[in-house]
Structure formats: structure tokens, C-alpha cells
Design an enzyme around this catalytic site. Structure first.
Site, short mmCIF file in Angstrom:
data_model
loop_
_atom_site.label_atom_id
_atom_site.label_comp_id
_atom_site.label_asym_id
_atom_site.label_seq_id
_atom_site.Cartn_x
_atom_site.Cartn_y
_atom_site.Cartn_z
CB THR A 1 63.52 47.27 6.93
OG1 THR A 1 64.80 47.15 6.39
CG2 THR A 1 63.45 48.52 7.75
CB THR B 1 66.78 47.92 9.00
OG1 THR B 1 67.06 47.00 7.95
CG2 THR B 1 67.91 48.93 9.09
CD GLU C 1 71.27 48.57 7.59
OE1 GLU C 1 70.45 48.83 6.71
OE2 GLU C 1 71.04 47.75 8.51
CG ASP D 1 71.70 49.95 2.70
OD1 ASP D 1 71.33 49.03 1.94
OD2 ASP D 1 70.99 50.40 3.61
CB SER E 1 69.27 54.87 5.35
OG SER E 1 68.04 54.25 5.64
CB SER E 2 65.62 54.20 1.26
OG SER E 2 66.58 54.16 0.26
N GLY F 1 61.29 48.12 3.12
CA GLY F 1 61.36 47.91 1.67
C GLY F 1 62.52 48.56 0.95
N GLY F 2 63.65 48.79 1.65
CA GLY F 2 64.80 49.41 0.97
C GLY F 2 64.38 50.74 0.36
O1 DON Z 1 68.49 51.71 5.15
C1 DON Z 1 67.94 51.26 4.18
O2 DON Z 1 67.40 51.91 3.34
C2 DON Z 1 67.88 49.75 4.04
N1 DON Z 1 69.05 49.15 4.60
C3 DON Z 1 66.67 49.28 4.72
C4 DON Z 1 66.56 47.81 4.56
C5 DON Z 1 65.34 47.36 3.94
O3 DON Z 1 64.34 48.02 3.93
C6 DON Z 1 65.38 46.01 3.36
N2 DON Z 1 65.46 46.06 1.94
N3 DON Z 1 66.40 45.98 1.26
#
Ligand code: DON
Length: 588
Positions: free
Chosen positions: A403, A421, A442, A445, A466-467, A487-488
């Protein structure tokens, strides 16, 4: 532990410790000559507009737009589209994201939700029983792309350029090419096993059967053409038109390499799902930390609510140190897991209320709360401390570092914080044949289930939780900071830690971004970078924390408004190869 009001002391302690990773040159404002060269550097200070991204080409794209009179939204779209070329494993037109935007003229903060949605045919059981990695590399994980609709909405509402104009810098980079760096090479190499199993992806990213060499020029003429046509035809080309039909065909029949033994499940997306997609303006979350008004992304992102709740908990404590930072994050993540998702009735007001924060804060003591901690009860009636027994153990969720986050400010004082992302490094691994871009994954998630009552189960048209936490801070109604990270779910802790570093530990913004990080997401172990373990390990272990190494957490970007029109743009000095900060002018 560092008490409130001890910022100067804290700065002195930290300056003398090994926690600072800032390169000495980073703190010095650039001279006009240096700025002209537009080399890759993590900190720039000046006037008339500023940008920070993970990538020099993307930062230059934004700077060019700003210099030609575009505003922060124009520049942010240009940078995001360029990242789709140079950081294609993190960002792209078939992904999604969130924009938090400060509109200087009306002195208001807006958000634009470009999160992907699940197809109408998706059910709570659609992902059940599928191994996570199999779900990632599949048509099933591809959400309806949100980025293009988000760009169009952002430009229409707040920008000055057409989509075609905003895409020009990206078209230029895709056509002329960019230099492959170690990060691009490593990300390609780590994906090579699955890329080779998909004909279109192998053709684009494994030319001659191997990742492009470091130092070589990588061109993507197909993406340049896709962007060109998108500019001419508009988003409807994707949302119901020919490009959309090609995306649907790819999702339904992934182009698996003949002879490959990989199971690549087909997806559920239809052209009608694309036609139904809308980017949405939403009211931002807001909490006040000391005198700072912190604005973030509301659900289905958990970014704004979780950063906000943790800040409120910290504010309810008499002292803020690393122990308190970890505990506030732990408790806020417990509530995130139970209450936040794309469902009606998320108790957002209560989650962000002072009363709830106080009730949660009184669980924080000298020793670490056993994790996973149980969620609280944001019911509007808050009393004295309630002891809550810990929950049963769950595995630590896997999170990649991908991301990307960018920040832009313009000469009029508008500010953008923007997370974009495609989820995993390389998204679902499937390039749409002949179009030069990867699809997102996505929808992984979502909670795979079975998980009765989980707010984040898949469902028709739902946005996965999402985070992502693009954040803008105002003080007395004026921009003070903008910050965000990839960073998720570690995005939330990275943003929180940067704010705590800045405000409670007395660091400058470059120091706050560079300092070693730790992430506590309501799991038994706290992941931390080596520098954090070295500095705080003994103290935290003695208090009942268990630290485990995570070599790299987040690759953040930020802006600080220094007064008198001066802006400091900040990117990572080291993580992910270091980012690029640029300003329009070193002088007033
Ligand atoms: O939306 C989110 O929180 C995640 N899909 C963002 C993706 C990310 O930062 C990569 N790490 N898993």
C-alpha cells in the site's frame, strides 16, 4: 516513562539515545540549487506547495502539477496515477483508497471513499474454507475498483484539472520508463512464483522469464495507452464500458499459464457491479488531542475510529510513555474488531467519546493487560472501571508492508492525505491482458469466517474493513500536520505512534517518522523493529509485554505546517528504500 509537559526533556533523552535514525543531512532545509535537482531526499522545507511520496517520479509528477498552477487534489491524483506505474505492486487504477482533504477556502475537512466493493453475488460464506494465499491469487479476491471513480469525484469536487490532464505525468513515466530500483526488483522477485503462473503478468513483469534487473529502464506502454484512453473516454469506460468488460472477463477466467498447477479461482464480479460503483464523500472522524483536532477516515475504514479512540485513551491517562502507547492501541483494536465494519449502526460517536475512552483507560495499569483484551461496551453509559476478562487466543493476522500513502499541500493552503492500495504486494497477481495493470485482492480484507456476529464478513456490495488512516490535524482551524502510512492494520499503529512521538515524546516530524516502531494490535505479542526492542525491550518486558521482531513497519509520509506559509515535507529516510519529499520553492 514520559510525563505530559516533559517534551523538552523527552527530546533531550531521545536525541542522546540510539532510537533516532534520521540522517544528519535530512534536517537541513534544501538550498535552491539542491531543490532544482529534485533528487530523492526524505525531507524538504519551503513554500508554495509540497509533496511526499515513496517514490521520486511520483513526487515529481505532483510537483510539476503544483508548479503549473494545479492544486493539491490535482497533484495528488497525478502522483497516485504515477505510483500506479512505478509502484504497481502497491497502487493502481484497479485498486482503491481514501482521501482526506482540507479545503482551505471553506476551512473544512472532507473525505472521499474510493474503497473497493464486493460484487452483488458475494455472500458471508463466499471465502469460507479457502486458504488465505489461494484466495489472494484468485478472481474471487478482486473488489470492484474504486480509484478511478475516486479520482473523478475528487477532481470534479475540488480539483481544477480534467482526468486526462491529471493522468499526463503518469502517461509520460509509463511511456519513457523508470529506473528499476532494488525495491521494485525485490517485490517482483518475491512474486515471481505466482506471476509466472499467469500469462499476462509474466509477460509484463517477468520479461525473458525473470524480474527486470536493477538499474534497467522499465516501460509500460500498455498502461500508458490505458491511461490515455481513460483520460479521453472517462471513468465510464471502466464502470460499465469496454475496459470494465475486460476486467470482468479476466476475473472470471484468470489467464493461467498452460501447464501451471496453481488453482486460481474465478471471481463473482459482473459488469453491473462495475456500473453500480460509486466513490462516496463521507464526514471525517474527529477527536481533539490536547489542542489538536485530528481528522481521519470513517467506516468502513477502521483508521479514523481506532487512531481516534487510542488518542482519547492516552489523553485520559496521567502519563504517556511507550507502555501506555501499546496499551491504548491494544484496547482500541479490541473495539475495532468487535464494532467496526461496513455495517449499519457502527457506534462511531461512542467509540470516539471521552466517556468511553475514560472507561477503557482505567484498565491501563503498571503491567500489560493480557491480550487479546476483551472489547468494551460503547453504550453511552460509562462508570467506574470494569475489569474485563481476556478473550481466547487468536492468531496474529498476517500483514504485508504494501500500500502507499502520499501527502500534498498547495500554495492556497489545501492539503491532501491519501492512501492508495491494491492490498497485497502485487494485488491478486493478475494483469488484465494488454492493459498493463494488476487487479486488487482487497476482498481478502474481509473476515473469511465462519465468524457469527463479525462486522467484517463479506456481503453483496460491502466494502471490506480497512485500516488505512490518512490523517489531517488542524490547530485553531489551521492545518498543522498531515500523516499516513502503508502496512495493513499496522497503518493504525504507525500513524498513532508518529503522533505520539511528535506530541508526547517531543520529536520533530522527521524524527517521529524515522524512529523505530512497534505495533500492538490486541495480540499476545507486540511486533517491533530492532531499534525499538533495543531501546525499550527491557523496560517493557519487565512490565509484562512480549516483543517479537518485525524488521520493518510502515513507510510513512507526512507534512508539518511551520507557520508563515512554510511547510516541511517528510518521507522515510530508510524504510522501503527511502521516500521523496519535494517543495515548490525553497524561498518565499
Ligand atoms: O485497507 C487495508 O487496510 C489494507 N488492504 C491495506 C493494504 C496494506 O496496507 C498492505 N498490507 N497488508
Amino acid at each position: 516513562m514520559i510525563g505530559r509537559g516533559s517534551a523538552v526533556l523527552a527530546a533531550a533523552i531521545l536525541a542522546g539515545s540510539s532510537v533516532l535514525l534520521v540522517r544528519p543531512a535530512a534536517a537541513a532545509p534544501p538550498g535552491p540549487g539542491q531543490q532544482q535537482q529534485q533528487e530523492k531526499r526524505p525531507v524538504a522545507e519551503g513554500y508554495g506547495g509540497a509533496v511526499a511520496t515513496v517514490d521520486l517520479d511520483a513526487s515529481k509528477a505532483a510537483l510539476g502539477v503544483l508548479r503549473r498552477g494545479g492544486n493539491a487534489i490535482d497533484a495528488a491524483v497525478a502522483a497516485a496515477a504515477t505510483l500506479g506505474v512505478t509502484e504497481p505492486y502497491s497502487a493502481g487504477l484497479a485498486g482503491g483508497g481514501y482521501i482526506v482533504y482540507y479545503d482551505a477556502r471553506h476551512r473544512r475537512v472532507h473525505t472521499i471513499d474510493g474503497r473497493e466493493t464486493a460484487p452483488k453475488a458475494m455472500r458471508p460464506t463466499s471465502l469460507e474454507g479457502i486458504p488465505f494465499d489461494d484466495a489472494v491469487t484468485s478472481g474471487l479476491s478482486a473488489g470492484v475498483p474504486g480509484s478511478v471513480a475516486q479520482w473523478e469525484l475528487a477532481l470534479r469536487r475540488f480539483g481544477t484539472l480534467s482526468l486526462g490532464e491529471a493522468l499526463k505525468p503518469a502517461i509520460e513515466v509509463a511511456s519513457r520508463g523508470f529506473t528499476v530500483d532494488q525495491t521494485f526488483y525485490d517485490q517482483t522477485a518475491s512474486n515471481a512464483a505466482r506471476f509466472k503462473d499467469l500469462t499476462s503478468t509474466a509477460k509484463l513483469y517477468l520479461p525473458g522469464g525473470a524480474p527486470p534487473a536493477v538499474g534497467s529502464t522499465f516501460r509500460n506502454p500498455e498502461l500508458a495507452d490505458t491511461y490515455r484512453q481513460l483520460g479521453r473516454r472517462g471513468g465510464s469506460w471502466l464502470y460499465g464500458g469496454r475496459l470494465g468488460a475486460e476486467i470482468v472477463a479476466t476475473v472470471k477466467r484468470p489467464p493461467v499459464t498452460p501447464g501451471s498447477t496453481r488453482t486460481v479461482r474465478p471471481g463473482l464480479m459482473e459488469l453491473s457491479d462495475l456500473a453500480a460503483y460509486r466513490a462516496v464523500e463521507r464526514a471525517p472522524t474527529r477527536v481533539t488531542y490536547e489542542d489538536n483536532d485530528v481528522y481521519g477516515m470513517p467506516p468502513a475504514s477502521s483508521g479514523g475510529s481506532t487512531v481516534g479512540e487510542a488518542l482519547n485513551i492516552l489523553q485520559a491517562l496521567p502519563r504517556v510513555g511507550v507502555h501506555e502507547y501499546l496499551e491504548a492501541s491494544k484496547l482500541a483494536f479490541a473495539d475495532r474488531g468487535k464494532y467496526v465494519g461496513d455495517i449499519p449502526g457502527v457506534p462511531l460517536r461512542q467509540l470516539l467519546s471521552e466517556g468511553f475512552a475514560k472507561e477503557r483507560a482505567c484498565l491501563v495499569g503498571e503491567r500489560a493487560i493480557p491480550a487479546p483484551a476483551a472489547p468494551g461496551d460503547p453504550d453511552g453509559s460509562y462508570g467506574p472501571c470494569r475489569a474485563v476478562p481476556p478473550e481466547s487466543q487468536k492468531p496474529t493476522p498476517a500483514e504485508g508492508p504494501e500500500t502507499t500513502h502520499l501527502v500534498v499541500a498547495d500554495r492556497w493552503g489545501n492539503v491532501v492525505a491519501y492512501n492508495i492500495t491494491i492490498e497485497s504486494t502485487g494485488g491478486n497477481g493478475i494483469v488484465v491482458p494488454g492493459r498493463g495493470f494488476l487487479l486488487n485482492n482487497e476482498l481478502t480484507d474481509f473476515t473469511f469466517g465462519p465468524a457469527p456476529g463479525d462486522p467484517n464478513l463479506p456481503g453483496p456490495g460491502k466494502r471490506p474493513r480497512s485500516s488505512m488512516a490518512p490523517t489531517i490535524v488542524l490547530k485553531n482551524g489551521e492545518p498543522l500536520l498531515a500523516v499516513g502510512s502503508p502496512g495493513g492494520s499496522t497503518i493504525i499503529t504507525t500513524v498513532l505512534q508518529i503522533l505520539v512521538n511528535r506530541w508526547d515524546f517531543g520529536m520533530t516530524l522527521p524524527q517521529a517518522l524515522a524512529a523505530p516502531r512497534a505495533t500492538q494490535r490486541n495480540t499476545a505479542q507486540t511486533q517491533a523493529e530492532q531499534g525499538f526492542i533495543d531501546r525499550y525491550g527491557p523496560e517493557l518486558t519487565a512490565r509484562g509485554h512480549s516483543l517479537v521482531l518485525n524488521p520493518e513497519i510502515g513507510a510513512a509520509t507526512g507534512l508539518e505546517f511551520l507557520g508563515g506559509g512554510r511547510v516541511q515535507a517528510v518521507a522515510e529516510p530508510v524504510r522501503r528504500g527511502g521516500g521523496s519529499a519535494l517543495v515548490v520553492s525553497g524561498h518565499r
